[in-house]
Design a protein around this motif. Structure first.
Motif, PDB file in Angstrom:
ATOM      1  N   UNK A   5       0.832  -1.193   0.000  1.00 55.53           N
ATOM      2  CA  UNK A   5       0.000   0.000   0.000  1.00 55.53           C
ATOM      3  C   UNK A   5       0.871   1.249   0.000  1.00 55.53           C
ATOM      4  N   UNK A   6       0.352   2.320  -0.569  1.00 50.47           N
ATOM      5  CA  UNK A   6       1.017   3.622  -0.524  1.00 50.47           C
ATOM      6  C   UNK A   6       0.296   4.575   0.423  1.00 50.47           C
ATOM      7  N   UNK A   7      -0.644   4.045   1.190  1.00 46.35           N
ATOM      8  CA  UNK A   7      -1.387   4.865   2.126  1.00 46.35           C
ATOM      9  C   UNK A   7      -0.484   5.355   3.250  1.00 46.35           C
ATOM     10  N   UNK A   8      -0.751   6.570   3.715  1.00 53.14           N
ATOM     11  CA  UNK A   8      -0.041   7.181   4.847  1.00 53.14           C
ATOM     12  C   UNK A   8       1.447   7.379   4.568  1.00 53.14           C
ATOM     13  N   UNK A   9       1.802   7.496   3.305  1.00 49.85           N
ATOM     14  CA  UNK A   9       3.193   7.778   2.951  1.00 49.85           C
ATOM     15  C   UNK A   9       3.350   9.271   2.671  1.00 49.85           C
ATOM     16  N   UNK A  10       4.568   9.767   2.797  1.00 51.97           N
ATOM     17  CA  UNK A  10       4.821  11.198   2.682  1.00 51.97           C
ATOM     18  C   UNK A  10       5.920  11.476   1.667  1.00 51.97           C
ATOM     19  N   UNK A  11       6.262  12.760   1.543  1.00 55.25           N
ATOM     20  CA  UNK A  11       7.362  13.148   0.659  1.00 55.25           C
ATOM     21  C   UNK A  11       8.676  12.519   1.099  1.00 55.25           C
ATOM     22  N   UNK A  12       8.842  12.270   2.383  1.00 58.57           N
ATOM     23  CA  UNK A  12      10.082  11.648   2.865  1.00 58.57           C
ATOM     24  C   UNK A  12      10.276  10.265   2.258  1.00 58.57           C
ATOM     25  N   UNK A  13       9.186   9.507   2.137  1.00 57.84           N
ATOM     26  CA  UNK A  13       9.282   8.173   1.529  1.00 57.84           C
ATOM     27  C   UNK A  13       9.629   8.276   0.049  1.00 57.84           C
ATOM     28  N   UNK A  14       9.038   9.262  -0.632  1.00 59.07           N
ATOM     29  CA  UNK A  14       9.354   9.458  -2.053  1.00 59.07           C
ATOM     30  C   UNK A  14      10.827   9.833  -2.233  1.00 59.07           C
ATOM     31  N   UNK A  15      11.327  10.675  -1.351  1.00 71.19           N
ATOM     32  CA  UNK A  15      12.738  11.085  -1.440  1.00 71.19           C
ATOM     33  C   UNK A  15      13.672   9.925  -1.129  1.00 71.19           C
ATOM     34  N   UNK A  16      13.210   8.950  -0.338  1.00 75.06           N
ATOM     35  CA  UNK A  16      14.027   7.768  -0.061  1.00 75.06           C
ATOM     36  C   UNK A  16      14.219   6.925  -1.315  1.00 75.06           C
TER      37      UNK A  16
END
Length: 346
Positions: A194-205
């Motif tokens: 799931x991509x729920x409750x993910x933020x920009x920090x996860x995308x930057x990772x």
């Protein structure tokens, strides 16, 4: 770079942009598309314009919830798509995918173990992704070690080793689920993807793995084209077969582990997208690798948009939705291959 690669990659990027626009404009919050794009334009440097006619909550929904999730969907899909192309290229098997060497099962073990022990907050939001990433890499190194003999890795042995380890680690995850109490839902939610409750920090990772992984794997496209003729022929034509195989497998595993560490197990992307690209555009990996990355992003954006809107306010796990689409496609591929073999025999 051949002109056709530039043209088709540009067209795919345009389709990706359209997909992002479409996904960003719909959601359960009921924001009009015009307001969504007014918020985005207002946030552009030097955009200027009149005073905002939206609430801070609406701006947060667009910029921090939808846009970050769509960016992560693009990156996860790109990683899984390019990894699938890499695996299929060096294993010379169009039905291989990024989970062939057990990276998904390995990552699941790390995530489930952290949750079972109640350590998911030890490093804040990075605890589960870090554990999943490291355990996924450890699993792949175990498969490579198991498959290696006399300095070589036979494709059949490599795939068989991956299947064995996946079965073992999958059983280990099931054991932890059966022994858990309060953490069962957390583990299942992660395993289903799931991509729920993910933020920009996860995308930057995930971003550096996607940005660096694509040109790195694409650099071996010509070698993978030659390997499709057979490892012996490729070696005679100057390809260092074992080095190419090991390097592409490790690079593909690395980008897969990065994606899986934040999204959970999202299956069939790396199987469906590269194979579909191959059916449409032919067997040239100079085209398959970049189009698989872009196509993977498109596929996951569409799937995640459907996952969060189809049964709103409830959400379908992303991994479940990609499997519901990917499994019939996989069955169709097998049927098509069987029909083709039947015509050859006739």
């Amino acid at each position: 770079m051949p002109v056709r690669i530039v043209i088709w990659s540009g067209a795919a990027l345009l389709l990706l942009a359209v997909s992002v626009v479409w996904s960003l404009s719909i959601g359960s919050a009921g924001l009009p598309a015009g307001k969504v794009w007014s918020i985005l334009i207002h946030r552009l440097p030097f955009a200027g314009g009149s005073a905002p006619d939206w609430t801070p909550m609406e701006e947060t929904i667009v910029m921090q919830v939808r846009l970050s999730r769509i960016a992560l969907a693009v990156l996860v899909g790109a990683c899984l798509g390019m990894a699938g192309a890499g695996f299929q290229g060096v294993l010379r098997n169009p039905l291989a995918d990024p989970y062939t060497l057990g990276v998904a099962s390995g990552s699941s073990v790390g995530a489930a173990l952290v949750m079972t022990l109640g350590l998911q907050t030890a490093l804040g939001m990075w605890t589960v992704p870090s554990a999943a990433f490291l355990s996924g890499l450890i699993a792949v190194f175990a498969v490579l070690l198991l498959a290696r003999s006399n300095g070589q890795m036979a494709v059949e042995t490599l795939i068989l080793s991956g299947v064995i380890l996946q079965a073992f680690l999958g059983a280990f995850v099931s054991l932890m689920i059966s022994m858990s109490e309060d953490e069962v839902n957390q583990i299942l939610f992660w395993v289903l993807g799931s991509l729920s409750k993910k933020s920009w920090d996860h995308a930057l990772l995930v971003l550096p793995f996607a940005v660096l992984g694509l040109p790195f794997i694409a650099a071996f496209a010509s070698a993978m084209n030659l390997m499709s003729l057979g490892e012996r022929h490729a070696a005679h034509l100057g390809v260092h077969v074992e080095w190419t195989k090991l390097t592409v497998l490790l690079a593909s595993t690395l980008v897969t582990a990065a994606a899986v560490s934040v999204s959970g197990v999202v299956g069939f992307v790396g199987l469906v997208v590269p194979h579909l690209v191959r059916l449409i555009f032919g067997p040239d990996y100079r085209l398959i690798v970049p189009l698989s990355a872009i196509g993977g992003g498109i596929y996951v954006v569409w799937a995640d948009t459907l996952a969060r809107t189809a049964l709103s306010p409830k959400e379908i796990p992303l991994g479940v939705l990609t499997a519901l689409v990917g499994a019939p496609f996989f069955a169709w591929l097998l049927w098509r291959r069987k029909a083709g073999l039947g015509r050859e025999d006739a």
